[in-house]
Design an enzyme around this catalytic site. Structure first.
Site, PDB file in Angstrom:
ATOM      1  N   SER A  62       0.817  -1.214   0.000  1.00 17.55           N
ATOM      2  CA  SER A  62       0.000   0.000   0.000  1.00 17.55           C
ATOM      3  C   SER A  62       0.849   1.262   0.000  1.00 17.55           C
ATOM      4  O   SER A  62       0.487   2.261  -0.633  1.00 17.55           O
ATOM      5  CB  SER A  62      -0.936   0.000   1.216  1.00 17.55           C
ATOM      6  OG  SER A  62      -1.806  -1.105   1.163  1.00 17.55           O
ATOM      7  N   ARG A 189      -1.562   0.510  14.187  1.00 15.96           N
ATOM      8  CA  ARG A 189      -1.563   1.869  13.651  1.00 15.96           C
ATOM      9  C   ARG A 189      -2.916   2.551  13.838  1.00 15.96           C
ATOM     10  O   ARG A 189      -3.138   3.647  13.348  1.00 15.96           O
ATOM     11  CB  ARG A 189      -1.209   1.839  12.165  1.00 15.96           C
ATOM     12  CG  ARG A 189      -2.251   1.183  11.278  1.00 15.96           C
ATOM     13  CD  ARG A 189      -1.856   1.220   9.817  1.00 15.96           C
ATOM     14  NE  ARG A 189      -2.817   0.466   9.019  1.00 15.96           N
ATOM     15  CZ  ARG A 189      -2.581   0.008   7.801  1.00 15.96           C
ATOM     16  NH1 ARG A 189      -1.402   0.213   7.240  1.00 15.96           N
ATOM     17  NH2 ARG A 189      -3.506  -0.659   7.132  1.00 15.96           N
TER      18      ARG A 189
END
Length: 502
Positions: A62, A189
């Site tokens: 990503s 995260r």
């Protein structure tokens, strides 16, 4: 500029493969995408390896996917940069690495190397850890190793092979494996600070979950159906190898998004307010690459600034733009898409939609796609350019749950249909692509779950009949193509060409 808004939808983890086995994308009921592919011109573009600045054959991810899309060129990032320095032996004289070693010598303290022990190459590469062990050893110290389990970018039960390779290195260059923690804890995260703090406390020796042998511990976890990603933080019962005042710590992960929270606890940041109940004094904390907003002692490979990104061109043209994604992928449509920097561009707005508070996204395959679409439709007529990310194919793909991945793709398809209808009402155009593959390969040849990314190409398609594509291409061609469609000048820094067929 073309009339109406122009939208780029990045379908995270939505790769293309003709093989139907374990292919959650081909086997899902996707009436919108099926019709789009049937009725509109499209192409399949490369999203891995050398096409996105990675070693040949390396799976895409990503970070580099969004970076390449937004930059309109190949940007050589962590893995390639570090590999090159190792190959040329330049890594042996890395200023920050030697400073960390000297700090430990000066303070008669330990030097710790922590990071994802995996050959995956997405967040880290175990070879980098092995090289640091060698360099530390050759400089007269015995490194302390803190292992983060992967299980997402590689097979769910593969860490034992990595630990065996690590043990082989430690036979030649003595050191200690002090802790183990699955990335679920050490690399969160999503501001699940209870996870991050459990990993942090383990590193500092505050926790009391012990092991005698790391491989035995992993096997015990396996017997309880706890695999690499979710390994419960544990440590050896030795207070001499916990991280403490005056030590040096090197975080070996080069990808920033999952390294920031734990780094905040060690060295502070400008992005988080979470309080650390156990701060350390005189700690030399070094990070492999720039983790935006984190304030370390030093950085081994500072980020190179990428100029004239897609977002900058749009802003400099006086147009308005919107970035929208859920928490899991918000950094990708902002930080990574903008060249690896946090920036607020002129006439730019950002919408962050909260990700669902679940352990893994197979529990809610639709994720926050409906909420993203609701917010988008509410704001679509206010902006000239929109960049959005749908995380479903990637995040549910990572769970290895095939049936749930099919549901994720179907949920995604229904939201794309809603967006298509609205953008056509506004006389606008939608472009659809992906950053890398994932959900199109959910089973291996032995019918075992596959949780990692792929090297497959991704689709590049528009809902505008006037758009025709030249072939072949890669993610670097996306920004030039859309700028060309909008009638905006493609900057010279974007060395990839428009795929728009005139």
């Amino acid at each position: 500029m073309k009339k109406g808004p122009v939208l780029l939808a990045v379908l995270d983890g939505y790769g293309f493969s003709k093989d139907t086995k374990g292919n959650a994308i081909l086997n899902a009921k996707t009436p919108f995408m099926d019709n789009l592919v049937k009725e509109y011109d499209h192409c399949y573009i490369e999203a891995s390896g050398e096409y996105v600045g990675l070693p040949d054959g390396q799976i895409g991810n990503s970070e580099v996917g969004h970076l390449t899309i937004g930059a309109g060129r190949i940007v050589y990032t962590g893995l390639s940069l570090i590999n090159q320095d190792i190959k040329t032996k330049k890594f042996d004289s890395n200023k920050t690495l030697l400073e960390a070693i000297n700090h430990a010598k000066k303070n008669n303290s330990n030097i710790h190397i922590m990071g994802l022990l995996s050959p995956g190459g997405v967040h880290s590469n175990e070879q980098h850890i092995f090289e640091m062990i060698r360099i530390v050893s050759e400089n007269g110290l015995k490194p302390v190793i803190h292992v983060f389990g992967d299980g997402r970018d590689v097979a769910p039960q593969s860490i034992i092979s990595s630990l065996e390779r690590l043990n082989d290195v430690l036979k030649k260059y003595p050191g200690t494996i002090a802790t183990i923690s699955g990335r679920f804890y050490s690399m969160d995260r999503d501001k699940r600070w209870e996870r991050t703090k459990q990993a942090y406390d383990n590193l500092l020796g505050i926790s009391n979950n012990y092991f005698d042998n790391p491989i035995d511990y992993v096997n015990k976890q396996y017997s309880e159906n706890i695999f690499d990603e979710f390994l419960v933080p544990a440590r050896i019962n030795d207070s001499n190898v916990v991280i403490k005042d005056n030590d040096a710590v090197i975080h070996a992960n080069f990808r920033p998004d999952r390294a920031r929270q734990i780094s905040h606890l060690f060295c502070g940041s400008t992005v988080y307010e979470e309080k650390n109940d156990h701060p350390l004094k005189n700690l030399y904390y070094a990070i492999m690459m720039t983790y935006e907003g984190i304030t370390p002692t030093s950085i081994l490979f500072p980020t190179v600034v990428v100029k004239n990104t897609f977002g900058e061109v749009v802003a400099n043209s006086g147009l308005t733009q919107l970035r929208i994604a859920e928490t899991e992928k918000y950094a990708h449509v902002t930080f990574f898409f903008d060249g690896g920097v946090e920036v607020d561009l002129k006439n730019e707005s950002k919408i962050l939609v909260d990700s669902k508070k679940v352990k893994t996204y197979d529990e809610v395959p639709a994720m926050s796609a409906v909420e993203i679409t609701d917010k988008l439709i509410e704001n679509l007529d206010k902006f000239d350019v929109i960049v959005l990310n749908f995380a479903n194919a990637d995040m549910v793909g990572h769970t290895g749950k095939y049936n749930e991945a099919v549901l994720a793709i179907e949920a995604l398809d229904s939201q794309l249909a809603r967006i298509d209808q609205k953008i056509k009402e506004l006389n606008g155009t939608m472009f659809i692509t992906a950053d890398h593959g994932n959900a199109e390969v959910m089973l291996d040849d032995d019918n075992n779950p596959v949780t990692k990314h792929t090297t497959n190409p991704v689709i590049f398609i528009s809902n505008n009949k006037d758009v025709k594509f030249n072939k072949p291409g890669s993610l670097g061609n996306v920004a030039p193509t859309i700028l060309d469609f909008m009638g905006l000048e493609i900057p010279a820094d974007m060395d990839k060409k428009s795929l728009l067929k005139k």
